[in-house]
Write a protein that holds these residues in place. Structure first.
Motif, PDB file in Angstrom:
ATOM      1  N   UNK A 131      14.114 -48.768   2.516  1.00 16.09           N
ATOM      2  CA  UNK A 131      13.250 -48.642   3.690  1.00 16.09           C
ATOM      3  C   UNK A 131      12.639 -47.248   3.594  1.00 16.09           C
ATOM      4  N   UNK A 132      11.358 -47.191   3.194  1.00 15.57           N
ATOM      5  CA  UNK A 132      10.677 -45.912   3.034  1.00 15.57           C
ATOM      6  C   UNK A 132       9.892 -45.578   4.289  1.00 15.57           C
ATOM      7  N   UNK A 133       9.848 -44.294   4.629  1.00 12.02           N
ATOM      8  CA  UNK A 133       9.202 -43.825   5.851  1.00 12.02           C
ATOM      9  C   UNK A 133       8.379 -42.591   5.494  1.00 12.02           C
ATOM     10  N   UNK A 134       7.068 -42.654   5.760  1.00 12.20           N
ATOM     11  CA  UNK A 134       6.189 -41.572   5.314  1.00 12.20           C
ATOM     12  C   UNK A 134       6.509 -40.241   5.988  1.00 12.20           C
ATOM     13  N   UNK A 135       7.018 -40.273   7.218  1.00 12.66           N
ATOM     14  CA  UNK A 135       7.411 -39.033   7.897  1.00 12.66           C
ATOM     15  C   UNK A 135       8.504 -38.321   7.107  1.00 12.66           C
ATOM     16  N   UNK A 136       9.528 -39.054   6.716  1.00 13.11           N
ATOM     17  CA  UNK A 136      10.641 -38.463   5.974  1.00 13.11           C
ATOM     18  C   UNK A 136      10.233 -38.107   4.544  1.00 13.11           C
ATOM     19  N   UNK A 137       9.460 -38.984   3.907  1.00 12.60           N
ATOM     20  CA  UNK A 137       9.038 -38.726   2.530  1.00 12.60           C
ATOM     21  C   UNK A 137       8.198 -37.463   2.443  1.00 12.60           C
ATOM     22  N   UNK A 138       7.395 -37.211   3.465  1.00 10.59           N
ATOM     23  CA  UNK A 138       6.544 -36.026   3.492  1.00 10.59           C
ATOM     24  C   UNK A 138       7.366 -34.742   3.462  1.00 10.59           C
ATOM     25  N   UNK A 139       8.616 -34.823   3.918  1.00 10.24           N
ATOM     26  CA  UNK A 139       9.514 -33.667   3.914  1.00 10.24           C
ATOM     27  C   UNK A 139      10.256 -33.544   2.586  1.00 10.24           C
ATOM     28  N   UNK A 140      10.720 -34.654   2.045  1.00 10.37           N
ATOM     29  CA  UNK A 140      11.698 -34.612   0.947  1.00 10.37           C
ATOM     30  C   UNK A 140      11.154 -34.917  -0.443  1.00 10.37           C
ATOM     31  N   UNK A 141      10.123 -35.742  -0.564  1.00 11.69           N
ATOM     32  CA  UNK A 141       9.683 -36.164  -1.897  1.00 11.69           C
ATOM     33  C   UNK A 141       8.773 -35.121  -2.549  1.00 11.69           C
ATOM     34  N   UNK A 152       5.365 -55.961   5.090  1.00 13.06           N
ATOM     35  CA  UNK A 152       4.993 -55.196   6.273  1.00 13.06           C
ATOM     36  C   UNK A 152       4.977 -53.692   6.065  1.00 13.06           C
ATOM     37  N   UNK A 153       3.989 -53.056   6.701  1.00  9.04           N
ATOM     38  CA  UNK A 153       4.042 -51.630   6.986  1.00  9.04           C
ATOM     39  C   UNK A 153       4.069 -51.534   8.510  1.00  9.04           C
ATOM     40  N   UNK A 154       5.033 -50.805   9.022  1.00  5.22           N
ATOM     41  CA  UNK A 154       5.258 -50.754  10.466  1.00  5.22           C
ATOM     42  C   UNK A 154       5.007 -49.359  11.005  1.00  5.22           C
ATOM     43  N   UNK A 155       4.169 -49.303  12.024  1.00  6.95           N
ATOM     44  CA  UNK A 155       3.816 -48.033  12.657  1.00  6.95           C
ATOM     45  C   UNK A 155       4.954 -47.561  13.556  1.00  6.95           C
ATOM     46  N   UNK A 156       5.334 -46.294  13.375  1.00  5.36           N
ATOM     47  CA  UNK A 156       6.396 -45.698  14.178  1.00  5.36           C
ATOM     48  C   UNK A 156       5.894 -44.368  14.729  1.00  5.36           C
ATOM     49  N   UNK A 157       6.045 -44.175  16.027  1.00  6.30           N
ATOM     50  CA  UNK A 157       5.616 -42.933  16.653  1.00  6.30           C
ATOM     51  C   UNK A 157       6.495 -42.656  17.855  1.00  6.30           C
ATOM     52  N   UNK A 158       6.774 -41.393  18.093  1.00  6.31           N
ATOM     53  CA  UNK A 158       7.624 -41.003  19.218  1.00  6.31           C
ATOM     54  C   UNK A 158       6.940 -39.920  20.041  1.00  6.31           C
ATOM     55  N   UNK A 164      11.941 -51.987  -5.632  1.00  9.44           N
ATOM     56  CA  UNK A 164      13.133 -51.879  -4.782  1.00  9.44           C
ATOM     57  C   UNK A 164      12.790 -51.731  -3.302  1.00  9.44           C
ATOM     58  N   UNK A 165      11.508 -51.656  -2.982  1.00  5.68           N
ATOM     59  CA  UNK A 165      11.099 -51.440  -1.598  1.00  5.68           C
ATOM     60  C   UNK A 165      11.148 -52.752  -0.821  1.00  5.68           C
ATOM     61  N   UNK A 166      11.773 -52.693   0.370  1.00  7.41           N
ATOM     62  CA  UNK A 166      11.827 -53.878   1.223  1.00  7.41           C
ATOM     63  C   UNK A 166      11.115 -53.709   2.541  1.00  7.41           C
ATOM     64  N   UNK A 167      10.869 -52.458   2.944  1.00  7.55           N
ATOM     65  CA  UNK A 167      10.286 -52.212   4.261  1.00  7.55           C
ATOM     66  C   UNK A 167       9.681 -50.818   4.270  1.00  7.55           C
ATOM     67  N   UNK A 168       8.598 -50.651   5.043  1.00 10.97           N
ATOM     68  CA  UNK A 168       7.903 -49.367   5.069  1.00 10.97           C
ATOM     69  C   UNK A 168       7.551 -48.988   6.501  1.00 10.97           C
TER      70      UNK A 168
END
Length: 298
Positions: A178-188, A237-243, A201-205
Motif C-alpha cells: 500500500x503506497x502513499x505519496x505523502x509518505x513516499x515524498x518523505x522517505x523514497x 484504485x488510487x484513493x485520495x486521502x486528506x486531513x 507488488x503494489x495492491x493499493x495507492x
C-alpha cells in the motif's frame, strides 16, 4: 476511465448511520468509485446495512487501519501478538462482510513513533504472524496491503523496497504494498522510480499532498507519479486521502499530527481532487502515447 477512491475522513470521522450515509452519497455524487473507511467496529455499525448501501450505489470499499501498541504483531510479548492477530482477523472479516477485497494500512507493526530500532526478532515475528493471517484472508478473498509509512509512524516499513523484502519473507501471494505519496515524498530517494521498481507488488495507492491538503498546492511531483503509474499500467484504485482539523478523529489525528486547518469545504476539496487525479492520469497517458509514436513519412 480512472478508478479513483476517497477516504471517508474527507467527509466525517463519525460512524453513525447518518454520517455514513452522507459519506456514501457524497462519494457517489462526486464520481468516486470506492470509499475507504478506517476500521469500523461491527458492534457500533450495521454492517449488513452498509454492505447493502455500497451495492445500491455501486461503490467498492476498502478498510484501512493501524495496529495499536497492544496489538503489535512484531512484539516480544506473545499475548500482544495474539491480540494483534485477533484484530487483523476481525478486520479481514469486516472487509469480507462489506463485499470488499482490500485491507490496507499499518498491518505489520504498531502505528506510531517508536522509541527503539527494529530488531530481527521483531521482523521475523511479524512476518510469521502476518503469513498466517494472510492464509485465512485468502480464503475470504481479501488482500493484505502493507502501508509504507514515514519514520515517525513506524520503525519497520518506511520504503517500498523494505515492503518488497517483507512480502518475499511472508511467501504469501495476497500480501501486497500500500503506497502513499505523502509518505513516499518523505522517505523514497525517487518516488517515480520506487513505484516502477515495486510495480508487480503494489495492491493499493493513496494520493495525498505533502501537507495533507489540496492536491497540487504542496511540494509533491505528481506529474512524475502519474507518469510512473501509467508506465506500470496501473489499472486499480488510487484513493485520495486528506486531513484537516475541520474533521478530527481523536486517535488518528494525533498519530498523524494533524494540527492545521487545511480546508473547511470538503465538497470543494474532493471535487478538486477527483479532477486533479483524473486529469493527471490522462495527461500522463497522452505523454506516453506521444513518446511511443513514430511519425515516419510514407
Amino acid at each position: 476511465m480512472s478508478k479513483i477512491g476517497v477516504h471517508s475522513f474527507v467527509w466525517s470521522a463519525g460512524s453513525s448511520r447518518n454520517e455514513l450515509e452522507k459519506a456514501l452519497e457524497n462519494t457517489h455524487r462526486l464520481g468516486y468509485k470506492l470509499i475507504e473507511f478506517s476500521y469500523l467496529d461491527p458492534k457500533q455499525v450495521d454492517v449488513a446495512w452498509l454492505a447493502g448501501r455500497l451495492r445500491e450505489l455501486d461503490l467498492d470499499v476498502a478498510i484501512s487501519m493501524g495496529l495499536p501498541p497492544e496489538g503489535d504483531i512484531s512484539s516480544d510479548d506473545a499475548s500482544v501478538v495474539a491480540n494483534g492477530t485477533d484484530i487483523l482477523d476481525r478486520a479481514v472479516a469486516l472487509v469480507r462482510d462489506l463485499g470488499g477485497t482490500k485491507l490496507a494500512g499499518i498491518l505489520s507493526s504498531a502505528h506510531g513513533k517508536q522509541e527503539r530500532a527494529l530488531t530481527r526478532q521483531s521482523w521475523d515475528t511479524s512476518v510469521a504472524t502476518l503469513s498466517k493471517v494472510a492464509d485465512r484472508a485468502k480464503t475470504a478473498g481479501v488482500t493484505l496491503n502493507l502501508e509504507i509509512v514515514n519514520r515517525f509512524e513506524s520503525n519497520m516499513l518506511n520504503t517500498a523496497a523494505q515492503g518488497i523484502a517483507y512480502i518475499r519473507d511472508t511467501g504469501a501471494s495476497n500480501v501486497q504494498l500500500h503506497l502513499d505519496t505523502f509518505h513516499m515524498n518523505i522517505e523514497e530517494a525517487d518516488v517515480g522510480l520506487a513505484i516502477r521498481h515495486a510495480a508487480d507488488k503494489i495492491g493499493y495507492i493513496h494520493i495525498g499532498e505533502s501537507h495533507r491538503g489540496y492536491l497540487g498546492t504542496g511540494t509533491i511531483d505528481f506529474a512524475a507519479i502519474f507518469d510512473a503509474l501509467v508506465a506500470i499500467d496501473w489499472d486499480d484504485y488510487v484513493t485520495f486521502e486528506s486531513f484537516s482539523t475541520a474533521i478530527v478523529d481523536k486517535d488518528l489525528s494525533l498519530k498523524t499530527a494533524i494540527w492545521r486547518n487545511l480546508w473547511d469545504d470538503n465538497i470543494a476539496l474532493a471535487g478538486h481532487a477527483h479532477r486533479f487525479i483524473e486529469l493527471g492520469l490522462e495527461t500522463a497517458r497522452r505523454k506516453a502515447d506521444l513518446v511511443r509514436q513514430a511519425h515516419v513519412p510514407v
